[in-house]
Design an enzyme around this catalytic site. Sequence first.
Site, PDB file in Angstrom:
ATOM      1  N   VAL A  72       0.783  -1.200   0.588  1.00 55.40           N
ATOM      2  CA  VAL A  72      -0.009  -0.014   0.024  1.00 55.40           C
ATOM      3  C   VAL A  72       0.728   1.502  -0.234  1.00 55.40           C
ATOM      4  CG1 VAL A  72      -1.582   1.520   1.202  1.00 55.40           C
ATOM      5  CG2 VAL A  72      -2.052  -1.576   1.218  1.00 55.40           C
ATOM      6  N   LYS A  81       2.958  12.634  -4.526  1.00 55.51           N
ATOM      7  CA  LYS A  81       1.950  12.478  -5.743  1.00 55.51           C
ATOM      8  C   LYS A  81       1.185  13.486  -6.250  1.00 55.51           C
ATOM      9  CE  LYS A  81       0.131   8.421  -9.187  1.00 55.51           C
ATOM     10  NZ  LYS A  81      -0.015   7.098  -9.663  1.00 55.51           N
ATOM     11  N   ARG A  84       3.132  17.088  -7.133  1.00 53.19           N
ATOM     12  CA  ARG A  84       3.421  16.542  -8.403  1.00 53.19           C
ATOM     13  C   ARG A  84       2.398  16.453  -8.703  1.00 53.19           C
ATOM     14  NH1 ARG A  84       4.199  12.207 -10.850  1.00 53.19           N
ATOM     15  NH2 ARG A  84       4.381  10.651  -9.098  1.00 53.19           N
ATOM     16  N   GLU A 167      -3.669  -1.257  -9.138  1.00 52.24           N
ATOM     17  CA  GLU A 167      -2.949  -1.677 -10.037  1.00 52.24           C
ATOM     18  C   GLU A 167      -2.385  -2.748  -9.970  1.00 52.24           C
ATOM     19  OE1 GLU A 167       0.304   1.280 -11.935  1.00 52.24           O
ATOM     20  OE2 GLU A 167       1.482   0.530 -10.277  1.00 52.24           O
TER      21      GLU A 167
HETATM   22  P1  0O2 Z   1       6.301   3.041  -7.546  1.00 48.14           P
HETATM   23  O1  0O2 Z   1       7.080   3.744  -6.194  1.00 48.14           O
HETATM   24  O2  0O2 Z   1       6.347   1.466  -8.144  1.00 48.14           O
HETATM   25  O3  0O2 Z   1       4.588   3.198  -6.728  1.00 48.14           O
HETATM   26  P2  0O2 Z   1       1.168   7.290 -12.144  1.00 48.14           P
HETATM   27  O4  0O2 Z   1       1.185   5.597 -11.933  1.00 48.14           O
HETATM   28  O5  0O2 Z   1      -0.294   8.475 -12.621  1.00 48.14           O
HETATM   29  O6  0O2 Z   1       2.145   7.447 -11.423  1.00 48.14           O
HETATM   30  P3  0O2 Z   1       1.797   6.763 -14.706  1.00 48.14           P
HETATM   31  O7  0O2 Z   1       2.929   6.912 -16.163  1.00 48.14           O
HETATM   32  O8  0O2 Z   1       0.560   6.994 -15.860  1.00 48.14           O
HETATM   33  O9  0O2 Z   1       2.027   7.473 -13.658  1.00 48.14           O
HETATM   34  O10 0O2 Z   1       1.403   5.145 -14.587  1.00 48.14           O
HETATM   35  P4  0O2 Z   1       2.302   3.720 -15.086  1.00 48.14           P
HETATM   36  O11 0O2 Z   1       2.993   4.394 -16.543  1.00 48.14           O
HETATM   37  O12 0O2 Z   1       1.670   2.856 -15.582  1.00 48.14           O
HETATM   38  O13 0O2 Z   1       3.442   3.035 -14.420  1.00 48.14           O
HETATM   39  C1  0O2 Z   1       3.089   3.097 -13.299  1.00 48.14           C
HETATM   40  C2  0O2 Z   1       4.279   2.180 -11.466  1.00 48.14           C
HETATM   41  O14 0O2 Z   1       4.664   1.129 -12.945  1.00 48.14           O
HETATM   42  C3  0O2 Z   1       5.945   3.224 -10.974  1.00 48.14           C
HETATM   43  O15 0O2 Z   1       4.898   3.677 -10.045  1.00 48.14           O
HETATM   44  C4  0O2 Z   1       6.800   1.626 -11.131  1.00 48.14           C
HETATM   45  O16 0O2 Z   1       6.462   1.321 -10.104  1.00 48.14           O
HETATM   46  C5  0O2 Z   1       6.026   1.360 -12.829  1.00 48.14           C
HETATM   47  N1  0O2 Z   1       6.925   2.274 -13.930  1.00 48.14           N
HETATM   48  C6  0O2 Z   1       7.040   2.907 -14.700  1.00 48.14           C
HETATM   49  N2  0O2 Z   1       7.656   3.471 -15.705  1.00 48.14           N
HETATM   50  C7  0O2 Z   1       8.646   2.868 -15.064  1.00 48.14           C
HETATM   51  C8  0O2 Z   1      10.076   2.868 -15.616  1.00 48.14           C
HETATM   52  O17 0O2 Z   1      10.174   3.348 -16.119  1.00 48.14           O
HETATM   53  N3  0O2 Z   1      11.096   2.427 -14.917  1.00 48.14           N
HETATM   54  C9  0O2 Z   1      10.294   1.319 -13.555  1.00 48.14           C
HETATM   55  N4  0O2 Z   1      11.312   1.295 -12.915  1.00 48.14           N
HETATM   56  N5  0O2 Z   1       8.812   1.067 -12.899  1.00 48.14           N
HETATM   57  C10 0O2 Z   1       8.570   2.704 -13.621  1.00 48.14           C
HETATM   58  P5  0O2 Z   1       5.438   4.879  -9.027  1.00 48.14           P
HETATM   59  O18 0O2 Z   1       4.613   5.251  -8.584  1.00 48.14           O
HETATM   60  O19 0O2 Z   1       6.475   5.310 -10.037  1.00 48.14           O
HETATM   61  O20 0O2 Z   1       6.285   4.183  -8.653  1.00 48.14           O
END
Ligand code: 0O2
Length: 232
Positions: A72, A81, A84, A167
């Site tokens: 979580v 977030k 941001r 997710e």
């Molecule tokens: P954490 O700490 O892993 O939870 P959003 O979900 O709105 O923040 P977005 O870009 O719409 O952003 O969602 P997306 O693309 O589905 O990505 C969400 C999560 O996927 C990220 O969570 C990461 O866990 C993973 N992810 C996405 N892109 C990358 C990347 O380039 N490299 C890595 N290592 N992980 C990625 P968070 O919130 O960044 O962090």
Amino acid sequence: MSKTKSTITAQSADFLKVLDPKEVARVRAEYPLIKKNYNCAIKEVRTKLEVLNEDFELQHEHNPIHSMSSRVKTVDSIFEKCNRLGYKLENNEFLSNMRDIGGIRVICHYIEDIYTVAELLKQQPDIDVLVEKDYIKNAKPNGYRSLHLIVKVPVFFVDGAQELPVEVQIRTMAMDFWASLEHQLKYKSHGVIPEFIARELLECAEAITASDYRMQKIHSFLEQIEEDLTRV
Ligand code: 0O2
């Protein structure tokens, strides 16, 4: 799925300057309830995945899921977030915008397993797929690969049911190996990965993808042999 402690501490100082301190204190106090709710939603989806894995194993003598982890989002990550992306804390508005408060990472053996698991989950009548992002067919420019689903699931609490989003990130072991290293590098270097490392990472991602497809081919060949043997 987690940021390092030092990064969060540094970010805390920034976002606490921007967000309303009263709202920050209120959400902090409510966080145990939020955490419990999303933890329960995670449990619902995890159980579905465990059941699918066990049943698939019995039918096909192969486990599509290698392992799972879940988390979580921490309250500090939620604040970061909100700050941001401009999500409001007032009236807990952020809860309807932020759909990754509960997250499950599913690690599969082969690429085909990823799509099997996703399809089996998506077809369940109490699962509502809100978003699907296929970063395997459309890898991110940095080389990131994974299949992301945001699913809504009903959770039956003492005071009634709530539909909560979770997710689900589904990837192979190799994709996970890459993503973990890239994540570590990104957070250790405060989001800026030196260009030569970024190039190296992209090359690794391509090599990993090629290996994933080759391993898939060998596995399919093995399955074919087993099928032929059972027919004899
Ligand atoms: P954490 O700490 O892993 O939870 P959003 O979900 O709105 O923040 P977005 O870009 O719409 O952003 O969602 P997306 O693309 O589905 O990505 C969400 C999560 O996927 C990220 O969570 C990461 O866990 C993973 N992810 C996405 N892109 C990358 C990347 O380039 N490299 C890595 N290592 N992980 C990625 P968070 O919130 O960044 O962090």
